[in-house]
Design an enzyme around this catalytic site. Structure first.
Site, PDB file in Angstrom:
ATOM      1  N   GLY A 188       0.994  -1.316   0.000  1.00 45.85           N
ATOM      2  CA  GLY A 188       0.008   0.189   0.102  1.00 45.85           C
ATOM      3  C   GLY A 188       0.902   1.287  -0.036  1.00 45.85           C
ATOM      4  O   GLY A 188       1.966   1.465   0.398  1.00 45.85           O
ATOM      5  N   GLN A 243       2.983  10.004   1.249  1.00 46.11           N
ATOM      6  CA  GLN A 243       4.319   9.215   1.278  1.00 46.11           C
ATOM      7  C   GLN A 243       5.258   9.437   0.041  1.00 46.11           C
ATOM      8  O   GLN A 243       6.481   9.228   0.064  1.00 46.11           O
ATOM      9  CB  GLN A 243       4.080   7.707   1.245  1.00 46.11           C
ATOM     10  N   CYS A 291       6.059  -0.089   7.011  1.00 49.70           N
ATOM     11  CA  CYS A 291       5.413   1.003   6.284  1.00 49.70           C
ATOM     12  C   CYS A 291       6.829   1.361   5.537  1.00 49.70           C
ATOM     13  O   CYS A 291       7.941   1.493   6.042  1.00 49.70           O
ATOM     14  CB  CYS A 291       5.543   2.195   7.271  1.00 49.70           C
ATOM     15  N   LEU A 292       6.413   1.823   4.290  1.00 44.71           N
ATOM     16  CA  LEU A 292       7.650   2.368   3.268  1.00 44.71           C
ATOM     17  C   LEU A 292       8.182   3.603   3.591  1.00 44.71           C
ATOM     18  O   LEU A 292       9.155   4.099   3.134  1.00 44.71           O
ATOM     19  CB  LEU A 292       6.909   2.518   1.698  1.00 44.71           C
ATOM     20  N   HIS A 343      -4.058   1.213   7.463  1.00 45.83           N
ATOM     21  CA  HIS A 343      -2.794   1.778   7.604  1.00 45.83           C
ATOM     22  C   HIS A 343      -2.965   3.040   6.773  1.00 45.83           C
ATOM     23  O   HIS A 343      -2.412   4.103   7.094  1.00 45.83           O
ATOM     24  CB  HIS A 343      -1.913   0.810   7.359  1.00 45.83           C
ATOM     25  N   GLU A 344      -3.287   2.879   5.434  1.00 45.02           N
ATOM     26  CA  GLU A 344      -3.307   3.774   4.274  1.00 45.02           C
ATOM     27  C   GLU A 344      -4.041   5.244   4.707  1.00 45.02           C
ATOM     28  O   GLU A 344      -3.535   6.222   4.610  1.00 45.02           O
ATOM     29  CB  GLU A 344      -3.494   3.396   2.909  1.00 45.02           C
ATOM     30  N   HIS A 390      -2.388   7.400   7.176  1.00 43.60           N
ATOM     31  CA  HIS A 390      -1.355   8.362   6.569  1.00 43.60           C
ATOM     32  C   HIS A 390      -2.259   9.818   6.028  1.00 43.60           C
ATOM     33  O   HIS A 390      -1.373  10.810   6.077  1.00 43.60           O
ATOM     34  CB  HIS A 390      -0.847   7.713   5.260  1.00 43.60           C
TER      35      HIS A 390
HETATM   36 ZN    ZN Z   1       2.625   3.423   5.523  1.00 35.75          ZN
END
Ligand code: ZN
Length: 174
Positions: free
Chosen positions: A46, A51, A89-90, A131-132, A135
């Protein structure tokens, strides 16, 4: 398609409440395509627009073996159940923690062309979406942990971040 730069915690863009998407068109489609490619190359499941430095309510995701999905202005309307599961998480590559999330959610959103969609998601898919969506509110997964674990993760991340040379080193998830 182009690979986008992923912003790392604690970049300011990750702490902002993202603005609703109002312009649907080729520019938004290109951004979503680029985000999907960036997510794929980074082995993520995701990715939210903040991000990649864009403070807008847009996210892409793809469950393992699933179809890529793009959600615009998503809202979690109902949530039920609670389960701890490992998350990454990226924006904090190599960091993982067990994060509590609802196991069943009801989502309303728009697709990339602005068409309203409504659906239910369970378990891992529900976890990715939560999670997304976090953000888009300026929340990263360590914010969902108890204070002690959060501090531990942030401390480890500071060390990891210093040793990350290029985004190529990134091998991670959401
Ligand atoms: Zn993330």
């Amino acid at each position: 398609m182009a690979k986008l730069k992923i912003f790392y915690y604690p970049d300011k863009v990750l702490t902002l409440k993202a603005a609703p998407v109002t312009d649907f068109g080729p520019e938004l489609e290109t951004l979503a395509q680029d985000m999907l490619e960036t997510m794929d190359e980074s082995e993520g499941v995701g990715l939210a627009a903040p991000q990649v430095g864009v403070s807008k309510r847009l996210l892409v995701l793809c469950e393992p073996e699933g179809e890529p999905m793009c959600l615009v202005n998503p809202v979690i309307k109902e949530s039920e159940g609670r389960e701890y599961g490992e998350e990454g998480c990226l924006s904090l590559p190599k960091m993982y923690a067990r994060v509590p999330r609802a196991t069943h959610i009801k989502v309303s959103a728009q697709d990339i062309r602005g068409v309203p969609v409504e659906f239910e998601a369970n378990n891992f898919l529900a976890r990715i979406i939560q999670h997304e969506c976090d953000h888009l509110e300026g929340i990263v997964f360590p914010d969902r942990l108890d204070a002690f674990t959060r501090e531990e993760v942030i401390e480890q991340w500071e060390t990891v971040r210093k040793n990350l040379k290029k985004p190529k080193d990134v091998r991670q998830r959401a």
